[in-house]
Motif scaffolding. Sequence first.
Motif, PDB file in Angstrom:
ATOM      1  N   UNK A 125       0.812  -1.230   0.000  1.00  0.00           N
ATOM      2  CA  UNK A 125       0.000   0.000   0.000  1.00  0.00           C
ATOM      3  C   UNK A 125       0.845   1.279   0.000  1.00  0.00           C
ATOM      4  N   UNK A 126       2.043   1.216   0.603  1.00  0.00           N
ATOM      5  CA  UNK A 126       2.926   2.382   0.572  1.00  0.00           C
ATOM      6  C   UNK A 126       3.367   2.674  -0.863  1.00  0.00           C
ATOM      7  N   UNK A 127       3.674   1.601  -1.632  1.00  0.00           N
ATOM      8  CA  UNK A 127       4.070   1.783  -3.030  1.00  0.00           C
ATOM      9  C   UNK A 127       2.914   2.315  -3.862  1.00  0.00           C
ATOM     10  N   UNK A 128       1.709   1.814  -3.597  1.00  0.00           N
ATOM     11  CA  UNK A 128       0.529   2.300  -4.330  1.00  0.00           C
ATOM     12  C   UNK A 128       0.283   3.776  -4.039  1.00  0.00           C
ATOM     13  N   UNK A 129       0.405   4.132  -2.764  1.00  0.00           N
ATOM     14  CA  UNK A 129       0.150   5.526  -2.377  1.00  0.00           C
ATOM     15  C   UNK A 129       1.185   6.461  -2.986  1.00  0.00           C
ATOM     16  N   UNK A 130       2.422   5.965  -3.117  1.00  0.00           N
ATOM     17  CA  UNK A 130       3.483   6.807  -3.667  1.00  0.00           C
ATOM     18  C   UNK A 130       3.406   6.907  -5.190  1.00  0.00           C
ATOM     19  N   UNK A 131       2.680   5.971  -5.828  1.00  0.00           N
ATOM     20  CA  UNK A 131       2.575   5.996  -7.292  1.00  0.00           C
ATOM     21  C   UNK A 131       3.874   5.639  -7.991  1.00  0.00           C
ATOM     22  N   UNK A 132       4.748   4.886  -7.338  1.00  0.00           N
ATOM     23  CA  UNK A 132       6.043   4.503  -7.897  1.00  0.00           C
ATOM     24  C   UNK A 132       5.910   3.119  -8.532  1.00  0.00           C
ATOM     25  N   UNK A 133       5.902   3.060  -9.880  1.00  0.00           N
ATOM     26  CA  UNK A 133       5.686   1.800 -10.595  1.00  0.00           C
ATOM     27  C   UNK A 133       6.789   0.781 -10.306  1.00  0.00           C
ATOM     28  N   UNK A 134       8.052   1.219 -10.320  1.00  0.00           N
ATOM     29  CA  UNK A 134       9.163   0.291 -10.065  1.00  0.00           C
ATOM     30  C   UNK A 134       9.045  -0.326  -8.680  1.00  0.00           C
ATOM     31  N   UNK A 174      14.859  -2.582 -17.738  1.00  0.00           N
ATOM     32  CA  UNK A 174      14.462  -3.858 -18.349  1.00  0.00           C
ATOM     33  C   UNK A 174      14.561  -5.052 -17.404  1.00  0.00           C
ATOM     34  N   UNK A 175      15.379  -4.966 -16.374  1.00  0.00           N
ATOM     35  CA  UNK A 175      15.536  -6.106 -15.472  1.00  0.00           C
ATOM     36  C   UNK A 175      14.258  -6.390 -14.681  1.00  0.00           C
ATOM     37  N   UNK A 176      13.429  -5.385 -14.473  1.00  0.00           N
ATOM     38  CA  UNK A 176      12.209  -5.630 -13.703  1.00  0.00           C
ATOM     39  C   UNK A 176      11.261  -6.565 -14.456  1.00  0.00           C
ATOM     40  N   UNK A 209      17.798 -12.037 -25.864  1.00  0.00           N
ATOM     41  CA  UNK A 209      18.477 -11.822 -27.151  1.00  0.00           C
ATOM     42  C   UNK A 209      18.488 -10.348 -27.524  1.00  0.00           C
ATOM     43  N   UNK A 210      17.442  -9.636 -27.170  1.00  0.00           N
ATOM     44  CA  UNK A 210      17.331  -8.222 -27.518  1.00  0.00           C
ATOM     45  C   UNK A 210      18.270  -7.364 -26.666  1.00  0.00           C
ATOM     46  N   UNK A 211      18.424  -7.705 -25.380  1.00  0.00           N
ATOM     47  CA  UNK A 211      19.171  -6.845 -24.461  1.00  0.00           C
ATOM     48  C   UNK A 211      20.624  -7.294 -24.267  1.00  0.00           C
ATOM     49  N   UNK A 212      20.905  -8.594 -24.427  1.00  0.00           N
ATOM     50  CA  UNK A 212      22.274  -9.142 -24.385  1.00  0.00           C
ATOM     51  C   UNK A 212      23.037  -8.775 -23.110  1.00  0.00           C
ATOM     52  N   UNK A 213      22.357  -8.815 -21.963  1.00  0.00           N
ATOM     53  CA  UNK A 213      23.029  -8.554 -20.689  1.00  0.00           C
ATOM     54  C   UNK A 213      23.569  -9.872 -20.135  1.00  0.00           C
ATOM     55  N   UNK A 214      24.849  -9.903 -19.687  1.00  0.00           N
ATOM     56  CA  UNK A 214      25.419 -11.163 -19.170  1.00  0.00           C
ATOM     57  C   UNK A 214      24.580 -11.800 -18.071  1.00  0.00           C
ATOM     58  N   UNK A 215      24.078 -10.988 -17.129  1.00  0.00           N
ATOM     59  CA  UNK A 215      23.299 -11.563 -16.036  1.00  0.00           C
ATOM     60  C   UNK A 215      22.029 -12.216 -16.566  1.00  0.00           C
ATOM     61  N   UNK A 216      21.429 -11.626 -17.615  1.00  0.00           N
ATOM     62  CA  UNK A 216      20.234 -12.226 -18.194  1.00  0.00           C
ATOM     63  C   UNK A 216      20.556 -13.550 -18.881  1.00  0.00           C
ATOM     64  N   UNK A 217      21.708 -13.630 -19.539  1.00  0.00           N
ATOM     65  CA  UNK A 217      22.092 -14.881 -20.205  1.00  0.00           C
ATOM     66  C   UNK A 217      22.223 -16.020 -19.184  1.00  0.00           C
TER      67      UNK A 217
END
Length: 663
Positions: A125-134, A174-176, A209-217
């Motif tokens: 609810x704190x995140x909803x109230x703050x309107x912060x999507x991330x 993009x990591x989210x 494949x689109x972002x090619x980040x090592x951690x994602x691989x």
Amino acid sequence: MLLAAALLAPLQALAGSEMDQRIIDLRDQIRLFPDQVLAQLLDLQSQTRAEPPRTQAELLVQISAARWQLNQLDAAAATAAQVIAYGRKLGDDVIIAKGMLANSAVATARDDFRAAHQMAIEAEPLALRAGDKSLLVEAELAASTVAKAQGNFPAALAKLQLAVDSARQVGDDPMQLFNATRMLIRFYCTTKDREKAFATLDELTAMTAKQSLPVQMVLLKLSEHTVSSAFDQPERGLRAELDNLALQRRLGASHMLGSTLNNLADSYLKRRDYAQAARYASEALQATKGRNDTDSDATARVNLGHAYLGLGRVAEGKKNFEAGLAWFERFHSKPAQQEVLLEYGQALEDAGDIAGAVAAYHRERALSNELFEAKRQQTVLELQAHYEADKKQRQIELLSNENAHRRQQQRVWWLLAAVFALAAVVVGLLYRKVRHANARLEEKNLELKAQSSLDPLTGLYNRRHFQNTMAALNPDHGRPACDGHGDDIVGAMFLLDADHFKQVNDTYGHAAGDAVLKMIAASLRVALRETDMIVRWGGEEFLAFIPALPRHHIDEVAQRILAAIASQTVRHHGHDISVRVSIGFAPFPLAPAGVPLSWERVVNLTDMALYLAKTTGRNRAFGVRGFDSVRLTSMEEVERDLERAWRSGQVDLNLVLADAPAG
């Protein structure tokens, strides 16, 4: 190793949005290089003192995450608490929510799901109230993780879908979306939704494949292994793990090697390729040496012990298994200990060490009983709390009514003496209301007493009720009588355990396991009489006490129970699940050399007969008939090793098969 070296390069002072981006970049590398990233995050603290409060808070959150990855859970929790205190001092809901989510992650790592759930539901609810999507994505993912761990799959899926929808609206991180999609894949694997699991894996592959980040691989390969293993594609799963091992070594991601090598060892154990399993388990031990990764080290020792047992190196296998198990018993949750003990017992049984297997199964059973009793006590406490709250509310209502009555009396005296008659009527009504409230309280007391005697899942009697019943039993009860046809009338005890029940939970989930336990309870009600006492003894184990029946009918009852349960199936999410049981039984009273045994000792003998049924093929029953040569030994020797006493002719046992006539 180039990427690891780059992370160790000296940092220059960054400001504003550049500092925020730097923290995000380091966050994305925590899974691969937690020790290097932690060092850099700590160095950044001196450079963020002039930054906005939320930037400083985000830095602390990532320090907590890095410490969590390095198994520094106390330090991680302290850092998360520091963020919460900082946010409350500033009155900033975003900072408070970030600290709560960091604390929820640490609590989940400690298997403290109650605390994790509390933090997650307070942060959302704190995140909803703050309107912060991330922040909202993080809160929904945390809530989903806890709901799934608690077995609340509908709530977990709802939160996951909200997280994915919210992550699609966060364009600068993009990591989210990647992390939310990975969690959705794991959920579909848990619920055995093959089509959605592979479709979501394809989506994750395209994203990587689109972002090619090592951690994602690296994480993509983990997800591919998870999906392949869940849906009978072992070759693809093995290739994914081998590719991931090569990728981690190329990147220098040494922190993840222990986990990956353990996954490979586990894959080869499932294939019964014990030589390869031993190889990768040994490499996992080397990879974790000198690190604070005791979880991976303990898992490697369990895997190595299992592999050695498969190779016939029993002494080395038991030594490694016990070393790993000791760590699980000290630091891990009891359900995890139970799972390791079951694996240990099965490995010993496969290696031909039946005595060792029975000892491991007894340890698992003791733990299962302890967990069952803790759950029962928790249920009773919850019922008691509910009752006390209800009682308190009724007392408040009663006091409120009494106060209203007093005020009415005062008004009556102030107005007219003639209205006193009306006040008497009001008093009468209130008296009736109090009587009704007292009756309801008495009803609640009786309901609580009944519930404390019953198992909440199956509705059968619980162990405590059975123990109280046996303690109050007339000492002459069960003494053999005659039915008029020359046959003794005796009592009997049957102890039964669901075969391969862990596989049901692992394959279909705990909700399916609960449905199977309810089916067994219903089958026992049909197979036995209303006068017989049926008890949920603990976990997947049940006890039936029959007060009186002809002695020659005892074997028939065992066969009837086997057949009744084997004839039933449970329909769960499109799957038909069938189970079998193993049974140990004995007449009661049981009197070797004319000396009756206590009911506790009779139950212990039926437990040993049950394990004999387990270790000789399952889906069968072994019954104790009597003691042929007990004077040549002692009951303590018999109770120490029932199978040996049977094979040496000191105990008369009878085998009842599910598909053969009893006798």
